[in-house]
Design a protein around this motif. Sequence first.
Motif, mmCIF file in Angstrom:
data_model
loop_
_atom_site.group_PDB
_atom_site.id
_atom_site.type_symbol
_atom_site.label_atom_id
_atom_site.label_comp_id
_atom_site.label_asym_id
_atom_site.label_seq_id
_atom_site.Cartn_x
_atom_site.Cartn_y
_atom_site.Cartn_z
ATOM 1 N N LEU A 117 0.829 -1.207 0.000
ATOM 2 C CA LEU A 117 0.000 0.000 0.000
ATOM 3 C C LEU A 117 0.861 1.253 0.000
ATOM 4 C CD1 LEU A 117 -2.991 0.676 0.011
ATOM 5 C CD2 LEU A 117 -2.927 0.739 2.509
ATOM 6 N N CYS A 165 3.473 1.755 -1.619
ATOM 7 C CA CYS A 165 4.016 2.001 -2.961
ATOM 8 C C CYS A 165 2.931 2.089 -4.032
ATOM 9 C CB CYS A 165 4.997 0.885 -3.333
ATOM 10 S SG CYS A 165 6.423 0.749 -2.241
ATOM 11 N N ALA A 166 1.674 2.102 -3.633
ATOM 12 C CA ALA A 166 0.577 1.994 -4.601
ATOM 13 C C ALA A 166 0.100 3.330 -5.157
ATOM 14 C CB ALA A 166 -0.607 1.267 -3.956
ATOM 15 N N HIS A 167 0.449 4.446 -4.510
ATOM 16 C CA HIS A 167 -0.066 5.733 -4.965
ATOM 17 C C HIS A 167 0.385 6.031 -6.398
ATOM 18 C CE1 HIS A 167 -0.206 10.226 -5.217
ATOM 19 N NE2 HIS A 167 -1.407 9.952 -4.750
ATOM 20 N N LEU A 212 -4.764 5.041 -8.658
ATOM 21 C CA LEU A 212 -4.894 5.095 -7.210
ATOM 22 C C LEU A 212 -4.429 6.440 -6.670
ATOM 23 C CD1 LEU A 212 -3.700 1.467 -6.414
ATOM 24 C CD2 LEU A 212 -6.039 2.334 -6.588
ATOM 25 N N ASP A 213 -5.404 7.302 -6.372
ATOM 26 C CA ASP A 213 -5.104 8.595 -5.774
ATOM 27 C C ASP A 213 -5.198 8.479 -4.258
ATOM 28 O OD1 ASP A 213 -7.830 8.408 -5.291
ATOM 29 O OD2 ASP A 213 -8.387 10.016 -6.667
ATOM 30 N N ALA A 214 -5.102 9.610 -3.575
ATOM 31 C CA ALA A 214 -5.093 9.585 -2.110
ATOM 32 C C ALA A 214 -6.379 8.982 -1.544
ATOM 33 C CB ALA A 214 -4.878 11.002 -1.574
ATOM 34 N N ILE A 265 -6.281 5.213 -1.923
ATOM 35 C CA ILE A 265 -5.368 4.608 -0.948
ATOM 36 C C ILE A 265 -6.067 4.487 0.402
ATOM 37 C CG2 ILE A 265 -3.215 4.923 0.329
ATOM 38 C CD1 ILE A 265 -2.776 4.103 -2.567
ATOM 39 N N LEU A 312 -8.516 1.582 0.251
ATOM 40 C CA LEU A 312 -7.830 0.294 0.328
ATOM 41 C C LEU A 312 -7.429 -0.040 1.760
ATOM 42 C CD1 LEU A 312 -5.588 0.616 -2.846
ATOM 43 C CD2 LEU A 312 -7.405 -1.061 -2.523
ATOM 44 N N ALA A 313 -6.979 0.981 2.479
ATOM 45 C CA ALA A 313 -6.584 0.759 3.876
ATOM 46 C C ALA A 313 -7.794 0.371 4.723
ATOM 47 C CB ALA A 313 -5.907 2.007 4.424
ATOM 48 N N GLN A 351 -1.631 -5.078 0.433
ATOM 49 C CA GLN A 351 -1.037 -5.169 -0.897
ATOM 50 C C GLN A 351 -2.152 -5.085 -1.930
ATOM 51 O OE1 GLN A 351 1.290 -8.810 -1.096
ATOM 52 N NE2 GLN A 351 3.134 -7.672 -0.541
#
Length: 359
Positions: A29, A31-33, A156-158, A161, A164-165, A171
């Motif tokens: 997560l 590194c996903a931005h 994937l913007d802020a 993210i 996802l959290a 991941q």
Amino acid sequence: MPKALPLLDARALVLQRAQPCSDVERVSLACAHGRVLAESVRADGPWPVTDRSAMDGFAFAAGEAGLAAGAALPVVGESLAGRPFAGTVPSGAAIRIMTGAVVPDGADAVVPVEQTSGFDGGTVTVQVAVARGANIRRQGSELAAGAEVLAPGARLDAAAIGALAVLGHAQVAVARRPVVAIVPTGDEVVPVEAKPLPHQVRESNSWALAAQVAECGGTALRLPIAPDEPTALRALLQDALARADVVLTIGGVSKGTHDLVHGTLQELAVRQVFHGLDLKPGKPTFFGERDAVAAGGGARFVFGLPGNPASTFTVFDLLVQPLLRRLQGEPVPEALPLALPGGEPWKPNARLQAVAGPS
């Protein structure tokens, strides 16, 4: 040079060839931005998972008839965001409740503390009429279990993210970043740290292009400046074709006697799709494709960009950016999203022309 191609036709030819890459990788997560999602993300349960209070105040049973203003209720406990009330709220009683806390069994309404006699004391007086369901975020009111939260192709913007959290994705599967090799050309071009002679210019285009590549999710590979000499130019282009998914050359695609890029690319089995756009700046632009499988890997697409900075920047935004985005699976409209004011003639920007020079 063939007849100049209309911009929209050129864009269509580029996008027809840019099929999304099937290569997927899982990243943390952290590194996903900015990456492009390669899988559907669905809610693993309802959200909120329970009824939650939308206010700091008091929870109680309003019932079908509601609670009248002036009612006084004994306070028998509290529910905090991290420590819920244990048990059932008795009929005719209230508990203190904070924003985000679980609404316990026996309660069906929340009144804000500002509309009561306050938190002090063992009894609270409700100063307004309160209906059942007031100020409660119901279980599943934001997301039903199994609902799609993010679709494949989403960048994937802020906010994504954060989603996802919330859903517990440490991941996530994303499209592989396309590698873009950038090859500046020209004997007149010197590195950015050099002091140019009167007949020279600092090499700025590859720096701007590398930033543009990064902005749309690619990995930029800046290569050395290729001179106007066939052997050295061929070696650098061959290296670029072997190491990248997309190659961008800068300069050398016009009609001059030392414009060698177009011919060299053809010698290296790059098939021309078009050469020349009905566009200013950007007219000499070249676009070609290559059978990367037959060549043992490497670049599938090559853009020969003009050397003028304004041309390079413009053509990237109009043609290269949509190709890179589509390679990652991001939705790209076929048409150009342009809105131009009418009624006034276009006038060149004198400051930009002074910096960029002729197209």
